[in-house]
Write a protein that holds these residues in place. Structure first.
Motif, mmCIF file in Angstrom:
data_model
loop_
_atom_site.group_PDB
_atom_site.id
_atom_site.type_symbol
_atom_site.label_atom_id
_atom_site.label_comp_id
_atom_site.label_asym_id
_atom_site.label_seq_id
_atom_site.Cartn_x
_atom_site.Cartn_y
_atom_site.Cartn_z
ATOM 1 N N SER A 210 2.320 0.834 -0.320
ATOM 2 C CA SER A 210 3.533 1.012 0.455
ATOM 3 C C SER A 210 3.191 1.528 1.852
ATOM 4 O O SER A 210 2.361 2.443 2.008
ATOM 5 C CB SER A 210 4.464 1.999 -0.255
ATOM 6 O OG SER A 210 5.438 2.513 0.623
ATOM 7 N N VAL A 211 3.822 0.946 2.880
ATOM 8 C CA VAL A 211 3.601 1.399 4.255
ATOM 9 C C VAL A 211 3.985 2.873 4.391
ATOM 10 O O VAL A 211 3.317 3.633 5.102
ATOM 11 C CB VAL A 211 4.393 0.520 5.241
ATOM 12 C CG1 VAL A 211 4.449 1.162 6.623
ATOM 13 C CG2 VAL A 211 3.758 -0.870 5.345
ATOM 14 N N VAL A 212 5.024 3.277 3.702
ATOM 15 C CA VAL A 212 5.425 4.690 3.736
ATOM 16 C C VAL A 212 4.283 5.564 3.231
ATOM 17 O O VAL A 212 3.931 6.588 3.838
ATOM 18 C CB VAL A 212 6.691 4.912 2.890
ATOM 19 C CG1 VAL A 212 6.999 6.408 2.769
ATOM 20 C CG2 VAL A 212 7.878 4.173 3.497
ATOM 21 N N ASP A 213 3.651 5.158 2.121
ATOM 22 C CA ASP A 213 2.552 5.931 1.566
ATOM 23 C C ASP A 213 1.344 5.942 2.506
ATOM 24 O O ASP A 213 0.648 6.955 2.638
ATOM 25 C CB ASP A 213 2.138 5.364 0.210
ATOM 26 C CG ASP A 213 3.155 5.660 -0.879
ATOM 27 O OD1 ASP A 213 3.951 6.598 -0.703
ATOM 28 O OD2 ASP A 213 3.142 4.950 -1.900
ATOM 29 N N VAL A 214 1.092 4.814 3.147
ATOM 30 C CA VAL A 214 -0.024 4.733 4.087
ATOM 31 C C VAL A 214 0.157 5.767 5.206
ATOM 32 O O VAL A 214 -0.777 6.511 5.549
ATOM 33 C CB VAL A 214 -0.143 3.313 4.686
ATOM 34 C CG1 VAL A 214 -1.160 3.295 5.826
ATOM 35 C CG2 VAL A 214 -0.529 2.312 3.614
ATOM 36 N N VAL A 217 -0.461 9.316 3.952
ATOM 37 C CA VAL A 217 -1.876 9.638 3.761
ATOM 38 C C VAL A 217 -2.546 9.921 5.111
ATOM 39 O O VAL A 217 -3.332 10.868 5.242
ATOM 40 C CB VAL A 217 -2.598 8.499 3.018
ATOM 41 C CG1 VAL A 217 -4.108 8.736 2.995
ATOM 42 C CG2 VAL A 217 -2.069 8.373 1.592
ATOM 43 N N ILE A 218 -2.249 9.116 6.123
ATOM 44 C CA ILE A 218 -2.813 9.358 7.459
ATOM 45 C C ILE A 218 -2.378 10.725 7.988
ATOM 46 O O ILE A 218 -3.186 11.505 8.510
ATOM 47 C CB ILE A 218 -2.394 8.244 8.429
ATOM 48 C CG1 ILE A 218 -3.033 6.919 8.025
ATOM 49 C CG2 ILE A 218 -2.790 8.606 9.862
ATOM 50 C CD1 ILE A 218 -2.546 5.727 8.843
ATOM 51 N N ALA A 219 -1.084 11.007 7.842
ATOM 52 C CA ALA A 219 -0.550 12.284 8.340
ATOM 53 C C ALA A 219 -1.185 13.464 7.611
ATOM 54 O O ALA A 219 -1.505 14.491 8.226
ATOM 55 C CB ALA A 219 0.966 12.307 8.179
ATOM 56 N N ARG A 220 -1.379 13.319 6.325
ATOM 57 C CA ARG A 220 -1.992 14.409 5.551
ATOM 58 C C ARG A 220 -3.426 14.654 6.035
ATOM 59 O O ARG A 220 -3.871 15.807 6.175
ATOM 60 C CB ARG A 220 -1.982 14.053 4.076
ATOM 61 C CG ARG A 220 -2.799 14.968 3.189
ATOM 62 C CD ARG A 220 -2.286 16.414 3.148
ATOM 63 N NE ARG A 220 -3.161 17.204 2.300
ATOM 64 C CZ ARG A 220 -3.055 17.298 0.979
ATOM 65 N NH1 ARG A 220 -2.073 16.638 0.344
ATOM 66 N NH2 ARG A 220 -3.886 18.023 0.295
ATOM 67 N N LEU A 258 -5.837 4.916 -1.845
ATOM 68 C CA LEU A 258 -6.027 5.474 -0.514
ATOM 69 C C LEU A 258 -6.292 6.966 -0.657
ATOM 70 O O LEU A 258 -5.687 7.634 -1.506
ATOM 71 C CB LEU A 258 -4.775 5.270 0.336
ATOM 72 C CG LEU A 258 -4.270 3.843 0.537
ATOM 73 C CD1 LEU A 258 -3.019 3.857 1.408
ATOM 74 C CD2 LEU A 258 -5.346 2.962 1.141
ATOM 75 N N LEU A 259 -7.164 7.491 0.198
ATOM 76 C CA LEU A 259 -7.483 8.914 0.142
ATOM 77 C C LEU A 259 -7.497 9.472 1.555
ATOM 78 O O LEU A 259 -8.117 8.902 2.457
ATOM 79 C CB LEU A 259 -8.850 9.113 -0.510
ATOM 80 C CG LEU A 259 -9.216 10.544 -0.920
ATOM 81 C CD1 LEU A 259 -8.351 10.996 -2.096
ATOM 82 C CD2 LEU A 259 -10.696 10.631 -1.303
ATOM 83 N N SER A 260 -6.808 10.592 1.749
ATOM 84 C CA SER A 260 -6.815 11.238 3.060
ATOM 85 C C SER A 260 -8.209 11.788 3.353
ATOM 86 O O SER A 260 -8.956 12.153 2.438
ATOM 87 C CB SER A 260 -5.779 12.371 3.103
ATOM 88 O OG SER A 260 -6.068 13.355 2.121
#
Length: 338
Positions: A210-214, A217-220, A258-260
Motif C-alpha cells: 500500500s502506498v500509505v504503508d510505504v 515506513v519512510i517517515a518512521r 518493507l523495513l524502516s
C-alpha cells in the motif's frame, strides 16, 4: 461446442476416489455425446489425487506405458486421449495428479507435466477466475449443470450452463463463463470463496505494498534517524557508509516486507510492513511465494527515499507500490487498484 481451455486445473484440493471417478467424465452431458470428436473437451484437463488413488489406478489394469514416475491408462477416454498419472516432487514432497493427454501429440505428456509443476509451484491458496469456474463445474451435480441447447442464441449453443437461485424468481440457467464474481463466490465452498483471486501467470511474480504503508515506513525511518543519529547500514558493516541515507529496505526472509532504516535505540524495533502476497500471518504459502519470486536466500534491497517519493508523486492516484525481482534487477512501479 466449446471445450475447456488447454492445460486447465479443474479441481481445487486433493480429489477423493469418488470425486476422481466423477471427474474422469466431466463432460458426460455434452451435446451429441456419441457423435464427433470429443478430444477437445477432455485433453489437457488435470487435477490432484491422493497416493492411494494413484496406486489404485496403477493396479486396476496393466498400464499402456510407464515412464519414470508417470504411467498411462490402456483404455482411452476418447480418440487418442487417455489418462496419464503423475507422481511429482514439488517443494520437497511427492504429490499425485491425473491428467488427460492427447497421445497423438508426442509433446502432450511432457507439456502437461511441466504445466502442473509450474502451477503448483505457485501459491496454491489462490485461484484464477478460470480455476474457480472449473471447480464449480466439477463439483456441481449433473441435475444442476448442462450445455446450452437450441433455445439459446446461436452464439451460446454448446457452452456450459449452471443453475442459479434467483430468490423470489426461483432458479434459472446461466452460462458458466458469464457468472459474476458474486455468483462465483456463492457457488464455491466457503473455504475456496475466501481464497484471494489471482491474475494471469505473467502477473504473479510481484509484491505489492500500500502506498500509505510505504509513506509511513519512510517517515518512521526519518523519525528514528533524527532521534538516534542517522540511518542504518544494511550491509552489516561490510560496506561502510554505503546506503546510510534515507530510504527503506525490501527484506526477504520468512516473507517479504518493507523495513524502516533509521538507526534504533537499544531495544527498539524497526517498522515492518509485509507485501500483500507474502505475509505469513495471512498467506500460509508465503514462504513458497518468497522462494519462487524473491529467491531462496534471505536478502535486502535498499530503495532510496528521494527516488521512491519522486515516483509516487508522478501518479498521485496510485494506491500500491509494485516490486518485481529478476536475477540482478529490481523493478518498481506504481499501480492503482481498489
Amino acid at each position: 461446442m466449446i471445450p475447456s481451455p488447454a492445460i486447465a486445473k479443474v479441481f481445487q484440493g486433493v480429489a477423493s476416489r469418488q470425486q476422481m471417478f466423477r471427474m474422469f467424465d466431466r463432460h458426460a452431458q455434452r451435446p451429441n455425446r456419441w457423435d464427433g470428436d470429443a478430444a477437445p473437451f477432455y485433453a489437457d484437463e488435470w487435477f490432484e489425487i491422493g497416493e492411494t488413488e494413484h496406486d489404485y489406478m496403477f493396479e486396476i489394469l496393466p498400464p499402456l506405458w510407464i515412464r519414470g514416475s508417470m504411467f498411462a491408462m490402456r483404455e482411452y477416454m476418447t480418440g487418442s486421449v487417455t489418462s496419464v498419472f503423475f507422481a511429482l516432487r514439488i517443494d520437497e514432497a511427492i504429490r499425485y495428479f491425473h491428467g488427460y493427454c492427447d497421445l497423438s501429440d508426442k509433446a502432450s505428456v511432457e507439456t502437461m507435466r511441466v504445466a502442473i509443476i509450474e502451477r503448483e509451484s505457485r501459491p496454491v491458496r489462490a485461484m484464477t477466475r478460470q480455476e474457480r469456474l472449473e471447480h464449480i463445474w466439477s463439483t456441481t451435480a449433473d441435475d444442476y449443470r448442462g450445455y446450452a441447447g437450441d433455445k439459446w442464441p446461436q452464439s451460446a449453443r454448446g457452452k456450459r450452463t449452471v443453475v442459479l437461485y434467483g430468490g423470489n424468481e426461483g432458479t434459472f440457467l446461466k452460462l458458466l463463463e458469464e457468472l459474476t464474481d458474486g455468483e462465483i463466490a456463492v457457488k464455491l465452498p466457503v473455504h475456496l470463496a475466501a481464497f484471494p483471486p489471482r491474475s494471469p501467470r505473467e502477473e504473479d511474480a510481484m509484491f505489492t505494498f500500500s502506498v500509505v504503508d510505504v509513506r509511513v515506513v519512510i517517515a518512521r525511518g526519518r523519525t528514528d534517524a533524527a532521534a538516534n543519529g542517522g540511518f542504518r547500514n544494511p550491509h552489516y558493516g561490510l560496506l561502510p557508509d554505503k546506503d546510510e541515507r534515507q530510504g527503506l529496505w525490501i527484506v526477504g526472509d520468512e516473507g517479504v516486507y518493507l523495513l524502516s532504516n533509521g538507526k534504533l535505540a537499544e531495544g527498539q524495533r524497526a517498522l515492518a510492513v509485509y507485501a500483500e502476497e507474502c505475509d505469513p500471518k495471512t498467506n500460509p504459502d508465503c514462504r513458497h511465494y518468497k522462494r519462487r519470486y524473491f529467491g531462496g536466500d534471505d536478502g535486502i534491497v535498499f530503495i532510496d527515499a528521494e527516488s521512491l517519493e519522486a515516483m509516487l508523486s508522478t501518479n498521485p492516484e496510485a494506491t500500491y507500490l509494485r516490486a518485481e525481482f529478476a536475477t540482478e534487477t529490481t523493478q518498481l512501479s506504481v499501480i492503482t487498484r481498489s
